[in-house]
Enzyme design. Structure first.
Site, PDB file in Angstrom:
ATOM      1  N   ASP A  96     -21.344 -23.063 -62.603  1.00  0.00           N
ATOM      2  CA  ASP A  96     -21.367 -22.700 -64.016  1.00  0.00           C
ATOM      3  C   ASP A  96     -20.481 -21.474 -64.212  1.00  0.00           C
ATOM      4  O   ASP A  96     -20.911 -20.332 -64.095  1.00  0.00           O
ATOM      5  CB  ASP A  96     -22.801 -22.404 -64.439  1.00  0.00           C
ATOM      6  CG  ASP A  96     -22.956 -22.360 -65.952  1.00  0.00           C
ATOM      7  OD1 ASP A  96     -21.940 -22.473 -66.661  1.00  0.00           O
ATOM      8  OD2 ASP A  96     -24.104 -22.213 -66.419  1.00  0.00           O
ATOM      9  N   ILE A  97     -19.197 -21.745 -64.506  1.00  0.00           N
ATOM     10  CA  ILE A  97     -18.204 -20.675 -64.610  1.00  0.00           C
ATOM     11  C   ILE A  97     -17.656 -20.522 -66.033  1.00  0.00           C
ATOM     12  O   ILE A  97     -17.050 -19.509 -66.352  1.00  0.00           O
ATOM     13  CB  ILE A  97     -17.044 -20.910 -63.621  1.00  0.00           C
ATOM     14  CG1 ILE A  97     -16.320 -22.214 -63.918  1.00  0.00           C
ATOM     15  CG2 ILE A  97     -17.566 -20.897 -62.183  1.00  0.00           C
ATOM     16  CD1 ILE A  97     -15.060 -22.438 -63.114  1.00  0.00           C
ATOM     17  N   LYS A  98     -17.792 -21.563 -66.855  1.00  0.00           N
ATOM     18  CA  LYS A  98     -17.393 -21.561 -68.276  1.00  0.00           C
ATOM     19  C   LYS A  98     -16.003 -20.976 -68.501  1.00  0.00           C
ATOM     20  O   LYS A  98     -15.792 -20.129 -69.376  1.00  0.00           O
ATOM     21  CB  LYS A  98     -18.421 -20.830 -69.127  1.00  0.00           C
ATOM     22  CG  LYS A  98     -19.775 -21.541 -69.184  1.00  0.00           C
ATOM     23  CD  LYS A  98     -20.703 -20.888 -70.186  1.00  0.00           C
ATOM     24  CE  LYS A  98     -22.046 -21.592 -70.241  1.00  0.00           C
ATOM     25  NZ  LYS A  98     -22.882 -21.331 -69.041  1.00  0.00           N
ATOM     26  N   ARG A  99     -15.039 -21.445 -67.747  1.00  0.00           N
ATOM     27  CA  ARG A  99     -13.662 -20.984 -67.931  1.00  0.00           C
ATOM     28  C   ARG A  99     -13.041 -21.653 -69.149  1.00  0.00           C
ATOM     29  O   ARG A  99     -13.378 -22.781 -69.492  1.00  0.00           O
ATOM     30  CB  ARG A  99     -12.824 -21.267 -66.681  1.00  0.00           C
ATOM     31  CG  ARG A  99     -13.318 -20.594 -65.409  1.00  0.00           C
ATOM     32  CD  ARG A  99     -13.326 -19.082 -65.549  1.00  0.00           C
ATOM     33  NE  ARG A  99     -13.527 -18.418 -64.281  1.00  0.00           N
ATOM     34  CZ  ARG A  99     -14.614 -17.721 -63.933  1.00  0.00           C
ATOM     35  NH1 ARG A  99     -15.602 -17.609 -64.790  1.00  0.00           N
ATOM     36  NH2 ARG A  99     -14.706 -17.136 -62.754  1.00  0.00           N
TER      37      ARG A  99
END
Length: 290
Positions: A96-99
């Site tokens: 879960d990095i939401k780049r």
């Protein structure tokens, strides 16, 4: 080809929809685990125990990078070692990095999180800079070995600020984002019927559940909002398709289950019991819909 989407679909069929969120804040760790250990070692020990206790009842694991970044290099080493352990256990990993960036920058994010020390099976993206912020990840998607979950309609109250704005067509912004992902993913539909460009669809807006499931018919959902954010099993059931087509994340609810009864020494067992309770509650809600 046994694609990553087929693996995830089959994991849900076998184990249920629970996605264990390893959003591990240091203060979540029981004192008898943290005492005498470094921050890195304590987090890794805690995560490994949670993984071991839930791997047979969880479809996948989501690791939220921010909790590790906040601790600096020692936190990132714990992140790396957690991912390594999940791969060793052949678990399906969502990073879960939401780049959300474009061109060369997005290519580097893809390389960082689909290869090497931080490799995961899926990553989360924020597409609100436009669909060209998603395109650099497609070379990994076409192999069938990687996938994404892109923010579409999130579970937070602030979703109404942008995602719910009306467009010229009469649709909401999040409808347009989901439609674009559906169009982009149509070339990559796996044997299970879902493509690897999944969507983050929160379950806290229950009145829209059935309509979204129908509109985004072969999009696999990562569903936040259950438990701590107010989403109930019967809400979640509407976002699934006969109990599949999505995974439901729980982080604090599982990691901190031991605090309900003060069972600090049994934190891993408590996590397992909560994952099973959650799985069975959602299965019942799905059955009640039929």
């Amino acid at each position: 080809m046994n694609s990553i989407m087929d693996k995830l679909y089959n994991a849900v069929e076998e184990k249920g929809v629970v996605c264990v969120g390893l959003d591990t804040a240091f203060e979540y760790i029981p004192q008898h685990i943290s005492e005498g250990r470094s921050v890195e070692d304590a987090i890794v020990k805690f995560n490994k125990d949670i993984i071991d206790a839930t791997i047979d009842v969880a479809a996948c694991f989501k690791v939220q990078i921010a909790y590790y970044e906040a601790l600096g290099m020692k936190g990132m080493m714990a992140y790396k070692k957690t991912l390594e352990y999940l791969r060793e256990k052949e678990a399906i990993i969502i990073a879960d990095i939401k780049r959300g960036d474009i061109a060369a920058t997005a290519k580097m994010y893809a390389k960082a999180h689909f290869e090497g020390d931080f490799e995961a099976d899926f990553i989360t993206l924020s597409p609100y800079m436009g669909m060209d912020s998603v395109e650099p990840y497609l070379p990994y998607i076409t192999t069938g070995k990687k996938g994404i979950f892109s923010l579409v309609r999130t579970s937070n109250k602030g979703a109404e600020d942008i995602e719910y704005l009306d467009t010229a067509s009469g649709d909401k912004v999040y409808h347009v984002v989901g439609d674009r992902l559906m169009d982009m993913g149509k070339e990559y539909v796996a044997d299970c019927g879902y493509h690897p460009l999944g969507g983050v669809i929160g379950c806290t807006h229950v009145e829209e559940g059935k309509a979204l499931r129908k509109r985004f018919s072969n999009m696999f959902f990562l569903i936040p909002g259950y438990g701590a954010q107010g989403g109930k099993a019967e809400d979640v059931a509407m976002y699934l398709n006969n109990g599949n087509g999505g995974v439901v994340n729980s982080s604090r609810g599982i990691l901190l289950a031991y605090k309900k009864d003060g069972r600090e020494k049994e934190y891993a067992l408590c996590a397992r019991e909560e994952a099973i309770r959650m799985r069975d509650e959602i299965r019942k809600a799905v059955a009640d819909l039929k």
